[in-house]
Design an enzyme around this catalytic site. Structure first.
Site, PDB file in Angstrom:
ATOM      1  N   SER A 129       4.538   7.847   3.103  1.00 22.31           N
ATOM      2  CA  SER A 129       5.610   7.178   2.348  1.00 22.31           C
ATOM      3  C   SER A 129       6.999   7.625   2.801  1.00 22.31           C
ATOM      4  CB  SER A 129       5.472   7.489   0.853  1.00 22.31           C
ATOM      5  OG  SER A 129       4.195   7.127   0.400  1.00 22.31           O
ATOM      6  N   GLU A 244      -9.404   7.853   1.413  1.00 25.26           N
ATOM      7  CA  GLU A 244      -8.625   8.434   0.314  1.00 25.26           C
ATOM      8  C   GLU A 244      -9.071   7.837  -1.018  1.00 25.26           C
ATOM      9  OE1 GLU A 244      -4.410   7.683   0.559  1.00 25.26           O
ATOM     10  OE2 GLU A 244      -3.966   8.842  -1.232  1.00 25.26           O
TER      11      GLU A 244
HETATM   12  C1  LIG Z   1       2.516  12.351  -7.442  1.00 30.22           C
HETATM   13  C2  LIG Z   1       2.606  11.547  -6.193  1.00 30.22           C
HETATM   14  C3  LIG Z   1       2.117  12.070  -5.020  1.00 30.22           C
HETATM   15  C4  LIG Z   1       2.237  11.360  -3.828  1.00 30.22           C
HETATM   16  N1  LIG Z   1       1.806  11.952  -2.649  1.00 30.22           N
HETATM   17  C5  LIG Z   1       2.037  11.323  -1.482  1.00 30.22           C
HETATM   18  C6  LIG Z   1       1.735  11.981  -0.238  1.00 30.22           C
HETATM   19  O1  LIG Z   1       1.232  13.120  -0.210  1.00 30.22           O
HETATM   20  N2  LIG Z   1       2.011  11.344   0.899  1.00 30.22           N
HETATM   21  C7  LIG Z   1       2.553  10.092   0.929  1.00 30.22           C
HETATM   22  O2  LIG Z   1       2.761   9.563   2.003  1.00 30.22           O
HETATM   23  N3  LIG Z   1       2.859   9.439  -0.222  1.00 30.22           N
HETATM   24  C8  LIG Z   1       2.617  10.023  -1.433  1.00 30.22           C
HETATM   25  N4  LIG Z   1       2.949   9.400  -2.607  1.00 30.22           N
HETATM   26  C9  LIG Z   1       3.632   8.117  -2.553  1.00 30.22           C
HETATM   27  C10 LIG Z   1       2.829   6.937  -3.071  1.00 30.22           C
HETATM   28  O3  LIG Z   1       1.886   6.520  -2.140  1.00 30.22           O
HETATM   29  C11 LIG Z   1       3.837   5.840  -3.418  1.00 30.22           C
HETATM   30  O4  LIG Z   1       4.626   6.319  -4.498  1.00 30.22           O
HETATM   31  C12 LIG Z   1       3.174   4.547  -3.805  1.00 30.22           C
HETATM   32  O5  LIG Z   1       2.552   3.967  -2.704  1.00 30.22           O
HETATM   33  C13 LIG Z   1       4.199   3.543  -4.390  1.00 30.22           C
HETATM   34  O6  LIG Z   1       5.280   3.400  -3.536  1.00 30.22           O
HETATM   35  P1  LIG Z   1       6.785   3.559  -4.065  1.00 30.22           P
HETATM   36  O7  LIG Z   1       6.884   4.816  -4.840  1.00 30.22           O
HETATM   37  O8  LIG Z   1       7.694   3.403  -2.888  1.00 30.22           O
HETATM   38  O9  LIG Z   1       7.005   2.372  -5.081  1.00 30.22           O
HETATM   39  P2  LIG Z   1       7.306   0.850  -4.713  1.00 30.22           P
HETATM   40  O10 LIG Z   1       6.371   0.412  -3.637  1.00 30.22           O
HETATM   41  O11 LIG Z   1       8.764   0.704  -4.448  1.00 30.22           O
HETATM   42  O12 LIG Z   1       6.929   0.113  -6.047  1.00 30.22           O
HETATM   43  C14 LIG Z   1       7.832   0.028  -7.164  1.00 30.22           C
HETATM   44  C15 LIG Z   1       7.190  -0.855  -8.216  1.00 30.22           C
HETATM   45  O13 LIG Z   1       6.997  -2.178  -7.684  1.00 30.22           O
HETATM   46  C16 LIG Z   1       5.633  -2.556  -7.827  1.00 30.22           C
HETATM   47  N5  LIG Z   1       5.200  -3.326  -6.643  1.00 30.22           N
HETATM   48  C17 LIG Z   1       5.429  -3.024  -5.343  1.00 30.22           C
HETATM   49  N6  LIG Z   1       4.839  -3.936  -4.534  1.00 30.22           N
HETATM   50  C18 LIG Z   1       4.200  -4.825  -5.351  1.00 30.22           C
HETATM   51  C19 LIG Z   1       3.397  -5.982  -5.123  1.00 30.22           C
HETATM   52  N7  LIG Z   1       3.138  -6.407  -3.879  1.00 30.22           N
HETATM   53  N8  LIG Z   1       2.905  -6.628  -6.201  1.00 30.22           N
HETATM   54  C20 LIG Z   1       3.156  -6.212  -7.482  1.00 30.22           C
HETATM   55  N9  LIG Z   1       3.933  -5.114  -7.745  1.00 30.22           N
HETATM   56  C21 LIG Z   1       4.432  -4.439  -6.720  1.00 30.22           C
HETATM   57  C22 LIG Z   1       4.856  -1.255  -7.894  1.00 30.22           C
HETATM   58  O14 LIG Z   1       3.620  -1.420  -8.571  1.00 30.22           O
HETATM   59  C23 LIG Z   1       5.827  -0.354  -8.665  1.00 30.22           C
HETATM   60  O15 LIG Z   1       5.689  -0.565 -10.046  1.00 30.22           O
HETATM   61  C24 LIG Z   1       2.818  10.072  -3.822  1.00 30.22           C
HETATM   62  C25 LIG Z   1       3.289   9.537  -5.018  1.00 30.22           C
HETATM   63  C26 LIG Z   1       3.199  10.251  -6.197  1.00 30.22           C
HETATM   64  C27 LIG Z   1       3.733   9.655  -7.475  1.00 30.22           C
END
Ligand SMILES: Cc1cc2nc3c(=O)[nH]c(=O)nc-3n(C[C@H](O)[C@H](O)[C@H](O)COP(=O)(O)OP(=O)(O)OC[C@H]3O[C@@H](n4cnc5c(N)ncnc54)[C@H](O)[C@@H]3O)c2cc1C
Length: 396
Positions: A129, A244
């Site tokens: 991410s 995963e």
């Molecule tokens: C505790 C924690 C640990 C993590 N650990 C890691 C890690 O070790 N390595 C790593 O690489 N990542 C990690 N992540 C990241 C995680 O994979 C992302 O937070 C997740 O994929 C969501 O991406 P974002 O936070 O950018 O949210 P966004 O993608 O920006 O989403 C924001 C909102 O929009 C909604 N949304 C987005 N796209 C769509 C769609 N197509 N349809 C409907 N709704 C949508 C989402 O559901 C969410 O509510 C971690 C996250 C957390 C919270």
């Protein structure tokens, strides 16, 4: 669990249960059951206890030092270890980069990295991410440019779990800016001690430090640390995500926390009687227990049908597992009542005793509730999982 198990499966469960109950050091068990923070050494210690028993890599084939267990055995192992208060197994090496290297890594990469995963001689973290590239991972911008026999990497990763302990990161980078987003991505194995790597903590709602920002400035990565072929990283990234998601239902966690909830409700008093004897509380706990049984049956079906590798059912498992984990945390906080707040972060790192969850663990219930908000975000958000179910299972 399931009453139709074979005698061999029962024997296996008894063997694992006996080992886990005797094998988890009491002070580690106390920390886990009281929801206290685990440090690097706590995880490494448990991994090494398992490795000494020959169970250090429960999901790996024997040729790489694994147990060679089938999906059902792995599920039994997970549940019994969690119930005994064992720390979770670190997924980054065992369930993520390990299987990718087995399938796509070079012989030299396999020889160098795989054995060191089993005893956590190398701690791995996941560099997927980025700010603005989470659900839409293919839009990632971290750039890797070839310079002789190195790549030079610049960019920022975020939410990187436990990167503060990591020796290595498997990192998605853009190696072609002209191609379609999915076609220009590569996977690199990046030494976290390289010059130009900066790890900064992100403090979460529960006051904890599990996630980080990782800044990469002119980090030089030897070409031999490219996984597979250049610009084919999206294929490897998806393969890794499939692994995963197999453990993402958190069945073991649900079983353990149900036990914690019942013990808390037995200790808490309401009108001079244990809260557990209140019919409304019993009803709410029973509902969660039934949900856990349904989740378990679904997992067993997946294990029986696909050898344990779920297809789109993984999204159903992910949604249900995360919701149940949140429900459990919510009810634990309600049982703790006003004692759940104010939350004292110091307590989370204090010395734990071996009496299991006592009234004092009400202090952790608020933190646990806040912490569990993450389950519907990491590993793919609930909304994104619903999109997958709509497309691939319902044909919408
Ligand atoms: C505790 C924690 C640990 C993590 N650990 C890691 C890690 O070790 N390595 C790593 O690489 N990542 C990690 N992540 C990241 C995680 O994979 C992302 O937070 C997740 O994929 C969501 O991406 P974002 O936070 O950018 O949210 P966004 O993608 O920006 O989403 C924001 C909102 O929009 C909604 N949304 C987005 N796209 C769509 C769609 N197509 N349809 C409907 N709704 C949508 C989402 O559901 C969410 O509510 C971690 C996250 C957390 C919270």
């Amino acid at each position: 669990m399931n009453l139709t198990w074979t005698p061999q499966e029962r024997r296996f469960r008894e063997e694992v249960r006996a080992f886990a109950e005797a094998g988890v050091p009491p002070e580690l068990r106390a920390k886990v059951l009281a929801h206290q923070r685990l440090e690097r050494d706590d995880y490494v210690r448990w991994h090494n206890i398992l490795a000494d028993r020959g169970w250090g890599a429960p999901s790996w084939p024997k040729e790489y030092g694994g147990t060679g267990w089938n999906a059902l055995q792995r599920l039994i192992f997970e549940v019994e270890c969690f119930k005994a208060g064992a720390p979770r197994l670190l997924p980054f090496g065992l369930s993520m980069i390990g299987p990718v290297l087995m399938k796509y890594g070079s012989p030299a990469q396999r020889e160098r990295f795989l054995p060191r995963i089993i005893r956590v001689e190398d701690w791995w973290c996941q560099g997927y991410s980025e700010p603005g590239s989470g659900s839409d991972l293919a839009s990632l911008k971290t750039r890797a440019e070839r310079d002789g026999d190195h790549y030079v990497v610049n960019g920022q990763k975020t939410w990187t779990t436990l990167a503060q302990y990591a020796d290595w990161m498997f990192c998605l980078v853009r190696t072609d800016t002209e191609a379609r987003p999915q076609r220009g991505i590569s996977m690199l194995l990046l030494d976290m001690r390289s010059p130009g790597v900066t790890v900064r903590p992100i403090r979460t709602l529960d006051g904890g430090h599990d996630v980080n920002e990782v800044w990469l400035e002119n980090v030089r990565v030897p070409v031999e640390n490219l996984v597979g072929e250049e610009n084919q990283g999206w294929t490897y990234a998806k393969y890794l995500l499939g692994h995963e998601r197999t453990g993402i239902a958190g069945l073991g966690h649900c079983h353990r926390e149900l036990g914690v909830l019942k013990r808390m409700a037995a200790q808490a008093q309401s009108g001079g009687r244990p809260l557990l004897s209140d019919p409304r509380m019993r009803d709410r706990i029973s509902r969660i227990e039934v949900d856990i049984m349904a989740l378990e049956m679904l997992l067993l079906r997946v294990a029986a049908n696909n050898g344990g590798t779920p297809g789109p059912e993984a999204s159903v498992l992910k949604i249900r597992g995360s919701e149940i984990q949140q429900d459990l945390a919510m009810l634990q906080m309600e049982v703790a009542g006003p004692d759940a707040w104010p939350y004292d972060p110091e307590w989370m790192f204090a010395e734990a005793d071996d009496h299991g969850p006592g009234p004092e663990m009400a202090a952790a219930a608020g933190a646990g509730y806040a912490d569990m908000r993450k389950t519907t975000i990491y590993g793919g958000t609930t909304e994104v999982q619903k999109g997958i179910i709509a497309r691939l299972m319902l044909g919408l």
